[in-house]
Design an enzyme around this catalytic site. Structure first.
Site, PDB file in Angstrom:
ATOM      1  CE1 TYR A 241     -22.539  22.015 109.156  1.00  0.00           C
ATOM      2  CE2 TYR A 241     -22.646  21.058 111.181  1.00  0.00           C
ATOM      3  CZ  TYR A 241     -22.087  21.115 110.063  1.00  0.00           C
ATOM      4  OH  TYR A 241     -20.787  20.378 109.642  1.00  0.00           O
TER       5      TYR A 241
ATOM      6  CG  ASP B 262     -24.325  13.149 107.118  1.00  0.00           C
ATOM      7  OD1 ASP B 262     -24.904  12.453 106.179  1.00  0.00           O
ATOM      8  OD2 ASP B 262     -23.848  14.355 106.670  1.00  0.00           O
TER       9      ASP B 262
HETATM   10  C1  GCB Z   1     -22.238  17.034 111.927  1.00  0.00           C
HETATM   11  C2  GCB Z   1     -21.505  16.065 111.741  1.00  0.00           C
HETATM   12  C3  GCB Z   1     -20.866  15.541 110.445  1.00  0.00           C
HETATM   13  C4  GCB Z   1     -22.233  15.761 109.461  1.00  0.00           C
HETATM   14  C5  GCB Z   1     -22.468  17.324 109.380  1.00  0.00           C
HETATM   15  C6  GCB Z   1     -23.353  17.646 108.416  1.00  0.00           C
HETATM   16  O1  GCB Z   1     -22.501  17.501 112.746  1.00  0.00           O
HETATM   17  O2  GCB Z   1     -20.439  15.775 112.661  1.00  0.00           O
HETATM   18  O3  GCB Z   1     -20.691  14.197 110.444  1.00  0.00           O
HETATM   19  O4  GCB Z   1     -21.743  15.253 107.924  1.00  0.00           O
HETATM   20  O5  GCB Z   1     -22.962  17.697 110.842  1.00  0.00           O
HETATM   21  O6  GCB Z   1     -23.292  18.045 107.320  1.00  0.00           O
HETATM   22  O7  GCB Z   1     -24.727  17.239 108.552  1.00  0.00           O
END
Ligand code: GCB
Length: 553
Positions: A429, A144
């Site tokens: 998240y 990402d």
């Molecule tokens: C993650 C990744 C990171 C992304 C982030 C996201 O788990 O490690 O590289 O940018 O999520 O914002 O989706």
């Protein structure tokens, strides 16, 4: 640069163009445009085809420098992205299998005017780090962050005397009184002497052997990032290397710096800025560190690759603890079968181990580096990931005494590699990718997982990523996702949960600043989870974190 060594910068304007795969740099390139070094080319060019080109790129320039007999000349390129080949006057002199790492090559047969050509290949496959996929020449990137292309760090030529110092490793012994310093020097010189200077340039230790004693030493810490300078001098060469005296230890569920427990407050970062892309820039670097200080952070992770040496120097000076990460990112594709012959395989592992060694070789003397991260979010639920990471971790342990981790995304009930780490780092998240917009899901979902991680492994835990995409200027009362209020609330909700667990030893918000990614339905001009905007101005949550971290120990 000193009385024995000269440095010439080749930064500035280069010739640039895309080239075919069989391009050999045997004659002066035609049809080039001008390009800046260091910088990524992608946000400089206006032609969409060049910006998104997948394949090889040529960077070329002439140079003339004074030629002294009996001197070695070397070329040092801080990093390109990704693989590169280097040609001097049409002859290949070396290259690199990966971006993000320095390339250091002898420059023999220099002429009065020389042509330096660097051919960069921006393609990534399963045998590269970061991992990518190439299907019929089409590049599929799953990580990402934007696949920036360019010469990203300084290009320098430096001279060495005939007999010279090749490498210096500094080990400080921190049992008891912290007084002892051992230096190992690689050199073909005959007489070597060692002097340690304190912050005010007073001599505090001298030796001919490399074993030094500093009486009443000052320790390096976040509150007082005290740096000494080691001067190594021989009959024909001299090198100065800064170092700090600090002890790092994981004991039970605590992470100790100089015997005191620390709580990691900070971010996952990216090397990313408008127009420059991943080009190293001192002004941006200082702004970043000033913001980190302003917000009362004490640490960051070099997500997801080694950062420039200038950044590592600044971390030493400002007193930030760094989790130093190798570019092993994207070892997780949603269709499974990541570890095995077809994808992440033995060839990938050879490169992975080489890049761990090269990172430790590069960063071993930085007191700011307190832990190495050997991968970001690999699919550690797969059986084949276990022998892969057992081998990678046991190799890394032969190279450093510092704690090791990898950053986990596999749920605790499925992950098979957590036994290998010293500190459990997890990216979660809840409220964003899971149960989007539902803040009340954070506590039960994340709480349950953290508790299970602890019950199973009894190791300290850092929440190494959490956050929410946030468009600056978008407000909403009551909060809704993408608003500044929502970001602040999700950070608050998560941090308050972490406060409940004394084995949680840190919070790294994702991300420090907004950054460019590939285009996608969930990416409005990139990833917007920054607490700062891409031009480094605070969103609402920056003020929240500043207040929280001022008081959080
Ligand atoms: C993650 C990744 C990171 C992304 C982030 C996201 O788990 O490690 O590289 O940018 O999520 O914002 O989706």
């Amino acid at each position: 640069m000193n009385k024995y060594r000269e440095v010439f910068s080749l930064n500035g304007m280069w010739d640039f163009r895309t080239v075919a795969d069989d391009y050999k740099a045997d004659e002066i390139a035609k049809g080039c445009q001008r390009m800046s070094v260091p910088a990524s080319m992608n946000e400089i060019v206006t032609d969409k085809e060049i910006k998104e080109y997948v394949g090889k790129f040529l960077y070329e320039r002439n140079f003339s420098i004074p030629i002294y007999e009996k001197k070695h000349y070397r070329l040092r390129i801080g990093a390109t992205s990704h693989k590169c080949e280097v040609y001097l006057n049409g002859t290949k002199i070396g290259g690199s299998p990966s971006g993000f790492y320095p390339i250091d090559l002898p420059l023999d047969n220099l002429k009065e005017t020389n042509r330096l050509s660097i051919i960069i290949d921006n393609r990534l496959d399963f045998q590269c780090l970061p991992v990518g996929n190439l299907v019929d020449g089409k590049q599929i990137i799953n990580h990402d962050f934007y696949n920036f292309t360019g010469i990203h760090r300084d290009v320098l030529i430096y001279t060495l005397p005939e007999k010279y110092i090749e490498d210096i490793s500094i080990k400080t012994v921190v049992n008891g009184d912290y007084k002892k310093v051992f230096v190992e020097t690689k050199t073909n010189c005959e007489t070597v002497s060692y002097t340690v200077l304190d912050r005010d340039n007073h001599i505090v230790a001298e030796s001919k052997t490399g074993d030094l004693i500093i009486e009443s030493p000052n320790k390096w810490s976040g509150e007082d990032p005290y740096l000494y300078t080691l001067v190594v001098e021989t009959e024909s060469d001299k090198y100065e290397e800064r170092f700090g005296i600090r002890k790092v230890e994981v004991k039970g569920t605590e992470f100790l710096l100089n015997d005191k427990p620390v709580y990691f407050k900070g971010f996952g970062l990216h090397e990313d800025f408008t127009i420059l892309g991943k080009g190293n820039n001192s002004a941006v670097n200082i702004r970043n560190f000033e913001l980190l200080k302003w917000i009362n952070a004490n640490s960051f992770r070099t997500s997801h690759y080694p950062y420039s040496e200038e950044i590592m120097d600044l971390a030493d000076e400002y007193g930030f603890m760094v989790i130093d990460e190798v570019p092993a990112v994207c070892m997780k594709w949603w269709d499974g079968g990541n570890f095995g012959k077809e994808r992440v395989n033995d060839e990938t592992k050879i490169l992975h181990k080489e890049l761990i060694k090269r990172l430790i070789d590069r960063d071993k003397n930085h007191p700011s580096v307190v832990m190495y991260s050997l991968a970001n979010e690999p699919e550690t639920a797969e059986d084949n990931a276990v022998p892969y990471f057992e081998d990678v971790f046991s190799y890394a342990r032969t190279l450093t005494d510092l704690p090791l981790t990898y950053v986990n995304c596999a749920v605790v009930w499925k992950c098979q590699c957590t036994h290998l780490v010293d500190v459990i780092c997890i990216n979660r998240y809840h409220g964003w990718y899971e149960q989007h917009g539902v803040l009340s899901s954070v506590e039960p979902c994340l709480g349950k997982e953290i508790e299970t991680f602890y019950e199973r492994y009894k190791k300290p835990i850092v929440l190494s990523e959490f956050g929410a995409d946030t468009i600056e200027g978008l407000h909403s009362l009551p909060s809704e996702s993408f608003s500044e209020e929502f970001q602040m609330e999700i950070l608050d909700e998560t941090c308050r949960l972490l406060d409940k667990y004394d084995y949680c030893i840190g919070e790294h918000v994702w991300a420090f600043a907004d950054f460019k990614t590939k285009q996608g339905l969930t990416r409005v001009r990139g990833n917007r989870k920054g607490v700062f905007t891409r031009d480094r101005q605070p969103k609402l949550s920056a003020h929240f974190l500043r207040g929280r971290w001022e008081n959080k120990q």
